[in-house]
Each structure stands twice: as structure tokens, then as C-alpha cells.
Design a protein around this motif. Structure first.
Motif, mmCIF file in Angstrom:
data_model
loop_
_atom_site.group_PDB
_atom_site.id
_atom_site.type_symbol
_atom_site.label_atom_id
_atom_site.label_comp_id
_atom_site.label_asym_id
_atom_site.label_seq_id
_atom_site.Cartn_x
_atom_site.Cartn_y
_atom_site.Cartn_z
ATOM 1 N N PRO A 36 8.042 -2.835 1.259
ATOM 2 C CA PRO A 36 9.146 -1.514 0.311
ATOM 3 C C PRO A 36 8.825 -0.136 0.856
ATOM 4 N N GLY B 241 8.779 3.724 -0.836
ATOM 5 C CA GLY B 241 8.004 4.054 -1.940
ATOM 6 C C GLY B 241 7.023 4.378 -1.140
ATOM 7 N N ARG C 29 5.266 -7.669 -3.312
ATOM 8 C CA ARG C 29 6.695 -7.278 -4.108
ATOM 9 C C ARG C 29 8.135 -7.376 -4.170
ATOM 10 N N PRO C 30 9.229 -7.287 -4.615
ATOM 11 C CA PRO C 30 10.156 -6.470 -4.285
ATOM 12 C C PRO C 30 9.989 -4.418 -5.047
ATOM 13 N N GLU C 31 9.953 -4.393 -6.033
ATOM 14 C CA GLU C 31 9.374 -2.862 -6.303
ATOM 15 C C GLU C 31 7.891 -2.059 -6.071
ATOM 16 N N ASP D 26 1.449 -0.902 -7.268
ATOM 17 C CA ASP D 26 2.046 -0.689 -8.389
ATOM 18 C C ASP D 26 1.332 0.827 -8.151
#
Length: 159
Positions: A113, A115, A61-63, A66
Motif C-alpha cells: 500500500p 505510504g 491490508r488496503p490501508e 498501522d
């Protein structure tokens, strides 16, 4: 062998080793803990299952991943049944293998991604992390078994 096939093989062996190492824990052992404040056996398995899903979701997922770990912990703490946790683990692994089997080498080599969790590494890197994480928890669960007087089976035997 494609990268997808390699990833599926790695997930399959990790699942087999996990299930074999922990198969002698019964439903009666669901609430076993080595010390107060630690995860129960059921919660350990639930956490392993949840983390497979977490890696798969975060990698694609792009973000990214979690990082609401309190939410993740609460879901694991709600698990009180070893049978339920094992079913979750097997579903998570089946879904991961099914998803990975459809991916191209280019998709698996695309960077994760940005992070704090493996940011920029190829997506393919998550599979060794899943294997390492699963091995960590199967090791913990063998200690849980030994504390109950159970000798855990060798994870690599009977292959």
C-alpha cells in the motif's frame, strides 16, 4: 522454488538465528536492561515478535501499516516475561510462515500500500525487512547477554 517458499525459508532462518543467538538468556534475565530507559530483554523479544505481525498485517491490508507506534510500544512494555515474549515470537513467525505459504507469486509481487513504509514496493520486500529487524534485535540482545557475563552462541553454527 516459488516466492512463497523463498519467503518461508527466509523467515525460518531468521527465526532460527534469533532463537539461537538469544537462547542463553533465561527467564531470570527478563528484566535486564543495559541502561535506564531502555527496553528490557523481554520487551526486546516482544518487540521483535510484534514487528513480524506488524509487517504481515500492513503488507496485506488496503490501508497499509498501522503507524500508531505509541500503542505498539505500550504492548511491548507490558511484556515482563522472556518466556512469554519468546512464545509470542514463535507464534508470530509460525503465523507469518503459514500465511505466506498460501500466497501466489503474483500476490507476493503485488505492490505494498502507498505510504511512508515501503510504499509501492513488492510485498515480497517485507521479508528482508523482517530479517533485518530481527537481526538488529538479536544483536542488541547479545549485548544484553554479554553485560550479564554470558557469551552468546554463534547464530550460524550447528546448522
Amino acid at each position: 522454488m516459488s516466492l512463497a517458499q523463498q519467503a518461508v525459508a527466509e523467515l525460518s532462518s531468521g527465526q532460527e538465528f534469533f532463537n539461537r543467538s538469544t537462547r542463553n538468556l533465561s527467564e531470570a534475565h527478563s528484566s535486564v536492561v543495559p541502561a535506564e530507559g531502555m527496553m528490557t530483554a523481554a520487551q526486546q523479544v516482544a518487540h521483535a515478535a510484534q514487528t513480524v505481525e506488524w509487517f504481515m498485517e500492513g503488507a496485506f491490508r488496503p490501508e497499509g501499516f498501522d503507524l500508531d507506534f505509541e500503542k505498539h510500544l505500550a504492548a511491548c512494555q507490558a511484556c515482563t516475561s522472556l518466556a512469554s515474549a519468546r512464545a509470542w515470537f514463535d507464534r508470530a513467525m509460525a503465523a507469518a510462515k503459514q500465511r505466506v505459504a498460501t500466497l501466489t507469486d503474483a500476490e507476493l509481487l503485488a505492490p505494498l500500500p502507498e505510504g511512508p513504509i515501503m510504499g509501492g514496493l513488492p510485498r515480497m520486500a517485507i521479508f528482508s525487512s523482517i530479517t533485518d529487524h530481527t537481526a538488529h534485535h538479536r544483536g542488541a540482545l547479545t549485548v544484553y547477554a554479554r553485560l550479564q557475563g554470558i557469551v552468546p552462541p554463534m547464530p550460524y553454527g550447528d546448522m
